[in-house]
Design a protein around this motif. Structure first.
Motif, short mmCIF file in Angstrom:
data_model
loop_
_atom_site.label_atom_id
_atom_site.label_comp_id
_atom_site.label_asym_id
_atom_site.label_seq_id
_atom_site.Cartn_x
_atom_site.Cartn_y
_atom_site.Cartn_z
N PHE A 47 0.74 -1.10 -0.27
CA PHE A 47 -0.11 0.00 0.06
C PHE A 47 0.89 1.16 0.09
N TRP A 48 0.27 2.32 -0.10
CA TRP A 48 1.03 3.79 -0.23
C TRP A 48 1.81 4.03 1.17
N ASP A 49 3.09 3.96 1.28
CA ASP A 49 3.86 4.17 2.53
C ASP A 49 3.47 3.21 3.64
N GLY A 50 3.09 1.99 3.19
CA GLY A 50 2.63 1.14 4.28
C GLY A 50 2.41 -0.38 3.63
N ALA A 79 6.33 -1.21 0.28
CA ALA A 79 5.68 0.10 0.40
C ALA A 79 5.74 0.74 -0.66
N TYR A 80 4.78 1.14 -1.52
CA TYR A 80 4.70 2.13 -2.46
C TYR A 80 5.05 3.30 -2.15
N SER A 81 5.81 3.98 -2.69
CA SER A 81 5.94 5.60 -2.53
C SER A 81 5.32 6.35 -3.61
N ARG A 82 4.52 7.13 -3.30
CA ARG A 82 3.44 8.01 -3.99
C ARG A 82 4.13 9.15 -4.24
N ILE A 83 4.17 9.51 -5.37
CA ILE A 83 4.85 11.13 -6.00
C ILE A 83 3.89 11.92 -6.80
N LEU A 84 4.17 12.92 -6.92
CA LEU A 84 3.56 13.73 -8.00
C LEU A 84 4.23 13.53 -9.30
#
Length: 455
Positions: free
Chosen positions: A132-135, A218-223
């Motif tokens: 999941f995003w950052d977790g 944990a996937y990092s979500r970026i702009l």
């Protein structure tokens, strides 16, 4: 003669007392009248009693943890619940006896029963831990009848000792049918990969089972750079005006991707003494899907498919010294969305006839607020104060945080390129909703940003 009668009565009394002490209730036990049905966490003992001297039935056994358990039931019932087990058991010994109304007890018969796994034990038969995003995300299924709790831990840094430790994130009751729970870790605990522990416990706080998952990414979500994005307008609703002899007119889809998330360009022109163009996007009339039989929408093309986690729709900050133009009915935020649904697909084909279905759309996100909700709760308001932004200068603009509607996108691990944006309602004016309304169905937002998986 009288003394003899008294003596005989005394002897009879002693004999009766001795008989009670030695034999108790003289009712034969019948194993054929008793049966057991295994259930989650125990068994149901079913029985029938025909002797009218029996007042209660008693079952005595040891639970899974070695504790002695005594269960009693009335002759008027026909079943007794035997509990105290989490892991499935076979041939659990139980002593069954009868009691009369004075608690005189019959001889016990030795029987056995089996149990099924309890919900806190079988929980792990239907649980998954994924990225999941950052977790990470925890998904589980559960039977209709459940009990107990689950505890979710991860291997992190203990803030008190600054050493590696198991950190409890949440304790939650196990829900019938199951559910999905999401966990994003804060900056101090973020890691590219996580070790996750889950324990389950019953209402007596006995731990039923423990399982761990290692190296959960944990996937990092970026702009995502939006300079290559485009907004497809199947119904030709966007107002596209850039008149050279009227510098105050700057409307169009292109301004959704120009990086101006607050409305700086408009303010800078005003400060220079010019009539301030809007440099923004507005569509209408009748750009909301609930005003027509046709389902009005826009399609955001992000140019390259990605695992998208969030879409943001920005609002211009309130420029206190500048009037709102007539296209906004002089009230900018009456065109601001409060209810939006997002759909995603990869096979959309732009068509000249928007009524022709194109794309295998899946609903992936939504934002839903009351159009008449209190001013302090609206997403375009300064959250700390509950009031509009008071922008008087470039310095004020630079210091202010942007205002945006955050629409989380369902995490399913799939990549998508096209996102259908269906605006279903806009906010009403807080003070004069009947006068400053949006009956014509205009829709406006200032910038679109997309946050997706870091490759």
């Amino acid at each position: 003669m009288k003394k003899l009668i008294i003596l005989l009565l005394v002897i009879a009394g002693f004999y009766a007392c001795d008989k009670d002490d030695a034999g108790g209730l003289n009712v034969p036990t019948n194993p054929d009248s008793i049966s057991f049905e295994p259930i989650e966490g125990g068994a149901i003992m079913r029985y029938s009693i025909s002797d009218n001297r029996v007042y209660r039935i008693k079952a005595q056994y040891s639970d899974q943890y070695g504790n002695s358990v005594v269960k009693l039931a009335s002759f008027a019932n026909d079943s007794l619940l035997l509990t105290g087990f989490n892991a499935p058991q076979e041939n659990v010994g139980v002593e069954v006896s009868y009691l009369d109304e004075n608690d005189n007890e019959s001889d016990a018969m030795s029987l056995t029963f089996n149990t099924k796994a309890s919900a806190v034990y079988s929980f792990f038969d239907g649980v998954e831990v994924d990225s999941f995003w950052d977790g990470f995300v925890v998904r589980y299924t559960a039977p209709e009848y459940v009990s107990g709790f689950a505890n979710v831990y991860f291997l992190g840094t203990n803030p008190l000792t600054n050493e590696e430790d198991s950190i409890l994130l949440e304790t939650f009751p196990i829900k019938a049918g199951g559910e999905t729970r999401f966990y994003s870790l804060d900056e101090s605990q973020k890691s590219d990969y996580n070790t996750v522990f889950i324990t389950t416990e019953d209402y007596k706080q006995e731990v039923a089972r423990t399982q761990s998952w290692e190296s959960v990414e944990a996937y990092s979500r970026i702009l995502v750079d939006n300079s290559e994005f485009s907004l497809i307008d199947p119904f030709n609703l966007s107002i596209e005006e850039k008149t050279d002899n009227n510098p105050a007119v700057r409307w169009g889809k292109e301004y959704l991707f120009d990086g101006d998330i607050k409305g700086n360009q408009r303010l800078q022109n005003f400060v220079l003494g010019n009539v301030p163009p809007q440099y923004t996007f507005i569509a209408g009339p009748r750009a909301m899907q609930n005003l027509d039989d046709d389902q009005m929408y826009f399609v955001l093309d992000i140019n390259e498919a990605n695992v998208v986690g969030e879409i943001r729709l920005y609002s211009m900050l309130d420029h206190s010294r500048m009037a709102s133009p007539s296209l906004y009915n002089y009230k900018y935020h009456t065109r601001t969305p409060c209810k939006v649904t997002i759909y995603a697909c990869n096979d959309y084909i732009e068509t000249n006839d928007p009524k022709v279905e194109s794309g295998s759309w899946k609903e992936v996100g939504s934002f839903d607020r009351d159009p008449n909700e209190a001013q302090a709760d609206r997403w375009y308001i300064v959250q700390e104060t509950g009031y509009y932004y008071d922008i008087q200068s470039i310095a004020d603009m630079n210091a202010a945080d942007p205002a945006y509607m955050s629409i989380p996108i369902e995490f399913d691990g799939n990549t998508y390129r096209y996102f259908k944006i269906a605006v279903e309602d806009t906010y009403n004016d807080e003070w004069s909703p009947d006068y400053y309304n949006n009956n014509d169905g205009y829709v406006s937002f200032h910038e679109i940003e997309v946050y997706a998986k870091k490759n």
